[in-house]
Scaffold this motif. Structure first.
Motif, short mmCIF file in Angstrom:
data_model
loop_
_atom_site.label_atom_id
_atom_site.label_comp_id
_atom_site.label_asym_id
_atom_site.label_seq_id
_atom_site.Cartn_x
_atom_site.Cartn_y
_atom_site.Cartn_z
N ILE A 119 0.82 -1.21 0.00
CA ILE A 119 0.00 0.00 0.00
C ILE A 119 0.86 1.26 0.00
CG2 ILE A 119 -1.93 -1.18 1.14
CD1 ILE A 119 -1.18 0.41 3.72
N ALA A 120 2.17 1.10 -0.15
CA ALA A 120 3.12 2.21 -0.07
C ALA A 120 3.47 2.72 -1.47
CB ALA A 120 4.39 1.77 0.65
N TYR A 121 3.40 4.04 -1.63
CA TYR A 121 3.72 4.66 -2.91
C TYR A 121 4.67 5.83 -2.70
CZ TYR A 121 -0.03 1.87 -4.78
OH TYR A 121 -0.80 0.80 -5.15
N VAL A 122 5.61 5.97 -3.63
CA VAL A 122 6.50 7.12 -3.60
C VAL A 122 6.22 7.97 -4.83
CG1 VAL A 122 8.34 6.21 -2.14
CG2 VAL A 122 8.36 5.72 -4.60
N LEU A 123 6.34 9.27 -4.62
CA LEU A 123 6.25 10.23 -5.72
C LEU A 123 7.68 10.43 -6.23
CD1 LEU A 123 4.53 12.37 -7.32
CD2 LEU A 123 5.33 14.01 -5.60
N ILE A 124 7.87 10.23 -7.51
CA ILE A 124 9.19 10.37 -8.11
C ILE A 124 9.21 11.64 -8.96
CG2 ILE A 124 10.91 9.31 -9.63
CD1 ILE A 124 10.42 7.75 -7.03
N VAL A 125 10.22 12.47 -8.74
CA VAL A 125 10.42 13.68 -9.54
C VAL A 125 11.85 13.62 -10.08
CG1 VAL A 125 10.50 16.20 -9.54
CG2 VAL A 125 8.79 15.01 -8.14
N GLU A 126 11.97 13.55 -11.40
CA GLU A 126 13.28 13.47 -12.05
C GLU A 126 14.17 12.41 -11.41
OE1 GLU A 126 14.22 14.91 -14.86
OE2 GLU A 126 12.38 16.07 -15.07
N GLY A 127 13.59 11.26 -11.12
CA GLY A 127 14.34 10.13 -10.59
C GLY A 127 14.57 10.14 -9.09
N HIS A 128 14.07 11.15 -8.37
CA HIS A 128 14.29 11.25 -6.92
C HIS A 128 12.97 11.05 -6.17
CE1 HIS A 128 18.35 12.76 -7.56
NE2 HIS A 128 17.84 13.55 -8.50
N VAL A 129 13.06 10.41 -5.02
CA VAL A 129 11.89 10.25 -4.16
C VAL A 129 11.56 11.61 -3.56
CG1 VAL A 129 10.95 9.15 -2.10
CG2 VAL A 129 12.43 7.84 -3.65
N ALA A 130 10.40 12.12 -3.91
CA ALA A 130 9.99 13.47 -3.48
C ALA A 130 8.78 13.46 -2.56
CB ALA A 130 9.69 14.34 -4.70
N GLY A 131 8.11 12.31 -2.45
CA GLY A 131 6.94 12.25 -1.61
C GLY A 131 6.57 10.82 -1.29
N TYR A 132 5.65 10.68 -0.36
CA TYR A 132 5.22 9.35 0.09
C TYR A 132 3.74 9.39 0.46
CZ TYR A 132 4.59 5.13 2.78
OH TYR A 132 4.11 3.93 3.21
N SER A 133 3.08 8.27 0.25
CA SER A 133 1.72 8.11 0.74
C SER A 133 1.38 6.63 0.79
CB SER A 133 0.72 8.83 -0.17
OG SER A 133 -0.54 8.93 0.47
N ALA A 134 0.50 6.29 1.71
CA ALA A 134 -0.08 4.95 1.75
C ALA A 134 -1.48 5.03 1.18
CB ALA A 134 -0.10 4.43 3.18
N LEU A 135 -1.82 4.06 0.36
CA LEU A 135 -3.16 3.97 -0.23
C LEU A 135 -3.68 2.57 0.04
CD1 LEU A 135 -5.47 5.13 -1.98
CD2 LEU A 135 -4.25 4.22 -3.97
N SER A 136 -4.62 2.49 0.98
CA SER A 136 -5.14 1.20 1.41
C SER A 136 -6.54 0.98 0.85
CB SER A 136 -5.20 1.17 2.94
OG SER A 136 -5.83 0.00 3.38
N PHE A 137 -6.80 -0.27 0.47
CA PHE A 137 -8.12 -0.66 0.01
C PHE A 137 -8.85 -1.49 1.05
CE2 PHE A 137 -5.55 0.05 -3.83
CZ PHE A 137 -6.30 1.07 -4.39
N THR A 138 -8.34 -1.42 2.27
CA THR A 138 -8.94 -2.12 3.41
C THR A 138 -9.64 -1.09 4.30
OG1 THR A 138 -7.14 -3.74 3.34
CG2 THR A 138 -8.45 -3.64 5.36
N ALA A 139 -10.81 -1.41 4.76
CA ALA A 139 -11.56 -0.49 5.62
C ALA A 139 -10.74 -0.16 6.87
CB ALA A 139 -12.90 -1.11 6.01
N ASP A 140 -10.79 1.10 7.28
CA ASP A 140 -10.09 1.57 8.46
C ASP A 140 -11.05 1.50 9.64
OD1 ASP A 140 -9.02 3.20 10.53
OD2 ASP A 140 -7.82 4.30 9.06
N PRO A 141 -10.75 0.70 10.66
CA PRO A 141 -11.67 0.57 11.79
C PRO A 141 -11.91 1.89 12.53
CG PRO A 141 -9.66 -0.70 12.18
CD PRO A 141 -9.59 -0.17 10.79
#
Length: 173
Positions: free
Chosen positions: A54-76
């Motif tokens: 569920i982990a994603y990185v934002l890549i800008v010109e080959g560099h890790v510039a951001g992060y986010s988790a995107l889950s498809f599981t309900a959050d209790p």
């Protein structure tokens, strides 16, 4: 135009992601927000995100510039919404968590690319309901989610040792 995209995070990204998370913690603290000041998100959480795919990185010109988790599981935590209610409480939903942009890229509106890609990824999975929460003092995140059409639906409590109350937002596409 710069090459900007998201991809699944890997264990090799963890040092860059943790630097971004630490910068975000400092940014939140700089304007008095207690969000993320109790030790999380931490490396263990990021590694779990990667392991759970569920982990994603934002890549800008080959560099890790951001992060986010995107889950498809309900959050209790979202089961206990108060001071409001979800508009769509019957369909499956995705959840965006732990979003941060590197201080080196702050002010370049790259969270727009990150969120646009996360929303597109959600739609590609056939899910049209997305939820997110943030601290009431986190005005930058509230502005961002508002610009994407998320609507504040109420409040939820999360696992935070300092201040667990979060504003809860929902986007229905």
């Amino acid at each position: 135009m710069a090459q900007v995209y998201i991809r699944a995070a890997t264990p090799n990204d963890v040092p860059d992601v943790m630097k971004i998370i630490d910068e975000a913690k400092a940014f939140l603290k700089s304007y008095g927000s207690p969000q993320w000041q109790d030790g999380h998100p931490n490396e263990e959480m990021i590694n779990a995100d990667i392991e759970n795919k569920i982990a994603y990185v934002l890549i800008v010109e080959g560099h890790v510039a951001g992060y986010s988790a995107l889950s498809f599981t309900a959050d209790p935590n979202y089961d206990g919404i108060y001071d409001g209610q979800w508009q769509n409480n019957s369909d499956k939903y995705a959840v965006i968590h732990r979003s941060a942009i590197s201080a080196n890229y702050r002010g370049q509106h790259l969270t727009n690319f990150l969120f646009s890609n996360l929303i597109s990824r959600t739609l590609a999975e056939g899910i049209h309901n997305i939820r997110i929460d943030t601290h009431p003092m986190n005005k930058p995140m509230q502005h961002l989610v508002g610009s994407f059409g998320f609507v504040k639906r109420g409040k939820v409590d999360v696992d935070d040792q300092i201040d667990p109350v979060r504003d809860a937002f929902e986007l229905n596409l």
